[in-house]
Design a protein around this motif. Structure first.
Motif, PDB file in Angstrom:
ATOM      1  N   ALA A 130      15.876 -16.307   4.449  1.00  0.00           N
ATOM      2  CA  ALA A 130      15.845 -15.738   3.096  1.00  0.00           C
ATOM      3  C   ALA A 130      15.211 -16.718   2.110  1.00  0.00           C
ATOM      4  CB  ALA A 130      17.256 -15.374   2.653  1.00  0.00           C
ATOM      5  N   ILE A 131      15.567 -17.983   2.203  1.00  0.00           N
ATOM      6  CA  ILE A 131      15.006 -18.982   1.287  1.00  0.00           C
ATOM      7  C   ILE A 131      13.515 -19.160   1.551  1.00  0.00           C
ATOM      8  CG2 ILE A 131      15.039 -21.457   0.732  1.00  0.00           C
ATOM      9  CD1 ILE A 131      18.097 -21.324   1.089  1.00  0.00           C
ATOM     10  N   SER A 132      13.122 -19.191   2.823  1.00  0.00           N
ATOM     11  CA  SER A 132      11.696 -19.314   3.164  1.00  0.00           C
ATOM     12  C   SER A 132      10.913 -18.117   2.640  1.00  0.00           C
ATOM     13  CB  SER A 132      11.511 -19.420   4.673  1.00  0.00           C
ATOM     14  OG  SER A 132      12.087 -20.595   5.157  1.00  0.00           O
ATOM     15  N   SER A 133      11.457 -16.938   2.807  1.00  0.00           N
ATOM     16  CA  SER A 133      10.792 -15.728   2.328  1.00  0.00           C
ATOM     17  C   SER A 133      10.673 -15.749   0.799  1.00  0.00           C
ATOM     18  CB  SER A 133      11.563 -14.500   2.789  1.00  0.00           C
ATOM     19  OG  SER A 133      11.015 -13.333   2.249  1.00  0.00           O
ATOM     20  N   TYR A 134      11.750 -16.151   0.131  1.00  0.00           N
ATOM     21  CA  TYR A 134      11.726 -16.233  -1.341  1.00  0.00           C
ATOM     22  C   TYR A 134      10.690 -17.270  -1.787  1.00  0.00           C
ATOM     23  CZ  TYR A 134      13.187 -17.052  -6.120  1.00  0.00           C
ATOM     24  OH  TYR A 134      13.197 -17.200  -7.487  1.00  0.00           O
ATOM     25  N   HIS A 135      10.630 -18.416  -1.111  1.00  0.00           N
ATOM     26  CA  HIS A 135       9.656 -19.454  -1.460  1.00  0.00           C
ATOM     27  C   HIS A 135       8.241 -18.924  -1.324  1.00  0.00           C
ATOM     28  CE1 HIS A 135       6.911 -22.771  -0.355  1.00  0.00           C
ATOM     29  NE2 HIS A 135       7.530 -23.399  -1.351  1.00  0.00           N
ATOM     30  N   ASP A 136       7.981 -18.218  -0.231  1.00  0.00           N
ATOM     31  CA  ASP A 136       6.641 -17.683  -0.006  1.00  0.00           C
ATOM     32  C   ASP A 136       6.271 -16.662  -1.082  1.00  0.00           C
ATOM     33  OD1 ASP A 136       6.598 -19.276   2.214  1.00  0.00           O
ATOM     34  OD2 ASP A 136       6.868 -17.633   3.662  1.00  0.00           O
ATOM     35  N   MET A 137       7.203 -15.769  -1.404  1.00  0.00           N
ATOM     36  CA  MET A 137       6.922 -14.756  -2.439  1.00  0.00           C
ATOM     37  C   MET A 137       6.736 -15.411  -3.806  1.00  0.00           C
ATOM     38  SD  MET A 137       9.258 -11.441  -1.369  1.00  0.00           S
ATOM     39  CE  MET A 137      10.709 -12.121  -2.100  1.00  0.00           C
ATOM     40  N   ALA A 141       3.341 -15.407  -6.018  1.00  0.00           N
ATOM     41  CA  ALA A 141       3.367 -14.845  -7.373  1.00  0.00           C
ATOM     42  C   ALA A 141       2.888 -15.867  -8.397  1.00  0.00           C
ATOM     43  CB  ALA A 141       4.778 -14.370  -7.709  1.00  0.00           C
ATOM     44  N   LEU A 142       3.252 -17.138  -8.242  1.00  0.00           N
ATOM     45  CA  LEU A 142       2.787 -18.174  -9.175  1.00  0.00           C
ATOM     46  C   LEU A 142       1.278 -18.353  -9.091  1.00  0.00           C
ATOM     47  CD1 LEU A 142       5.515 -20.961  -8.858  1.00  0.00           C
ATOM     48  CD2 LEU A 142       4.954 -19.646 -10.900  1.00  0.00           C
ATOM     49  N   PRO A 147      -4.030 -18.261 -12.147  1.00  0.00           N
ATOM     50  CA  PRO A 147      -5.200 -18.566 -11.320  1.00  0.00           C
ATOM     51  C   PRO A 147      -5.881 -19.872 -11.728  1.00  0.00           C
ATOM     52  CG  PRO A 147      -5.594 -16.619 -12.671  1.00  0.00           C
ATOM     53  CD  PRO A 147      -4.190 -17.030 -12.903  1.00  0.00           C
ATOM     54  N   ASP A 148      -5.766 -20.285 -12.998  1.00  0.00           N
ATOM     55  CA  ASP A 148      -6.404 -21.521 -13.433  1.00  0.00           C
ATOM     56  C   ASP A 148      -5.713 -22.762 -12.850  1.00  0.00           C
ATOM     57  OD1 ASP A 148      -4.240 -20.731 -14.976  1.00  0.00           O
ATOM     58  OD2 ASP A 148      -4.869 -21.946 -16.691  1.00  0.00           O
ATOM     59  N   MET A 149      -4.492 -22.606 -12.307  1.00  0.00           N
ATOM     60  CA  MET A 149      -3.763 -23.723 -11.698  1.00  0.00           C
ATOM     61  C   MET A 149      -3.776 -23.613 -10.172  1.00  0.00           C
ATOM     62  SD  MET A 149      -0.463 -24.016 -14.229  1.00  0.00           S
ATOM     63  CE  MET A 149       0.217 -25.355 -13.293  1.00  0.00           C
ATOM     64  N   ALA A 150      -4.750 -22.918  -9.633  1.00  0.00           N
ATOM     65  CA  ALA A 150      -4.792 -22.658  -8.194  1.00  0.00           C
ATOM     66  C   ALA A 150      -4.846 -23.945  -7.381  1.00  0.00           C
ATOM     67  CB  ALA A 150      -5.988 -21.773  -7.859  1.00  0.00           C
ATOM     68  N   ASP A 151      -5.575 -24.964  -7.868  1.00  0.00           N
ATOM     69  CA  ASP A 151      -5.667 -26.202  -7.100  1.00  0.00           C
ATOM     70  C   ASP A 151      -4.336 -26.951  -7.060  1.00  0.00           C
ATOM     71  OD1 ASP A 151      -5.894 -26.595  -9.830  1.00  0.00           O
ATOM     72  OD2 ASP A 151      -7.127 -28.414  -9.614  1.00  0.00           O
ATOM     73  N   VAL A 152      -3.512 -26.855  -8.102  1.00  0.00           N
ATOM     74  CA  VAL A 152      -2.202 -27.510  -8.132  1.00  0.00           C
ATOM     75  C   VAL A 152      -1.187 -26.708  -7.303  1.00  0.00           C
ATOM     76  CG1 VAL A 152      -0.303 -28.232  -9.636  1.00  0.00           C
ATOM     77  CG2 VAL A 152      -2.662 -28.495 -10.397  1.00  0.00           C
ATOM     78  N   LEU A 153      -1.280 -25.376  -7.379  1.00  0.00           N
ATOM     79  CA  LEU A 153      -0.326 -24.521  -6.681  1.00  0.00           C
ATOM     80  C   LEU A 153      -0.709 -24.236  -5.231  1.00  0.00           C
ATOM     81  CD1 LEU A 153       0.343 -21.947  -9.542  1.00  0.00           C
ATOM     82  CD2 LEU A 153       1.805 -23.825  -8.826  1.00  0.00           C
ATOM     83  N   ALA A 154      -1.894 -24.641  -4.795  1.00  0.00           N
ATOM     84  CA  ALA A 154      -2.356 -24.341  -3.440  1.00  0.00           C
ATOM     85  C   ALA A 154      -1.416 -24.875  -2.354  1.00  0.00           C
ATOM     86  CB  ALA A 154      -3.764 -24.873  -3.237  1.00  0.00           C
TER      87      ALA A 154
END
Length: 184
Positions: A130-137, A141-142, A147-154
């Motif tokens: 459940a935690i892994s699934s929530y992290h992935d979602m 979503a982030l 989209p302008d923070m894609a390199d930080v959130l990648a």
């Protein structure tokens, strides 16, 4: 009032050959043979204890000394077991003895602990999933929301399934597809 016959056979009538262990093979573990001997002696001792209980509840005229005989046999069995204990290297878990004293089968207790461990394992596995699934979602979503923070959130983004979906064939609708210059 007539006296009733004894409920169990006397020790002299019991065939302890059924309790005898098979002759040891030359390559057999000496501890295994000793365990079989201890088990046989314990079975004989349990039988004597049962016989003692029956004899105490059913004293027959002329057999008043039966209890003394049984107690003497028990003392001899306990002495034999005590002598065997110095040769044993195996150990019995203390909790197993407590369960036996409480007239519970240790196999059932073991099964209860294994079932509890399995249930706990399944519960924690479900929490992890459940935690892994929530992290992935959340990371997806982030990345979509910023989209302008894609390199930080990648690094947070879960691996995409694009490679897996590229190999998937489209569903057949049941309609034939005509190819140019060929048949169906």
């Amino acid at each position: 009032m007539a006296s009733s016959p004894p409920l169990t056979p006397t020790t002299s009538q019991v065939n302890f050959a059924d309790l005898q262990s098979p002759p040891p093979t030359p390559a057999a573990d000496p501890q295994a043979q000793l365990r079989r001997d201890v088990e046989r002696k314990l079975l004989e001792t349990c039988h004597l204890l049962f016989e003692m209980e029956v004899t105490a509840g059913n004293v027959m005229p002329g057999r008043e000394d039966a209890m003394v005989e049984i107690v003497d046999q028990l003392i001899a069995r306990y002495a034999e077991l005590s002598g065997m204990s110095s040769q044993m290297t195996d150990q019995v878990l203390g909790e197993a003895l407590v369960e036996i004293d409480a007239t519970r089968n240790p196999h059932f207790v073991t099964r209860k602990y294994l079932n509890a461990a399995l249930g706990t394992n399944q519960f924690h596995n479900a929490k992890y999933q459940a935690i892994s699934s929530y992290h992935d979602m959340l990371s997806s979503a982030l990345c979509d929301a910023f989209p302008d923070m894609a390199d930080v959130l990648a690094p947070l983004r879960p691996p995409s399934n694009d490679a897996a979906t590229a190999d998937v064939k489209p569903e057949q609708t049941g309609e034939d597809v005509k190819m140019e210059g060929g048949s169906t």
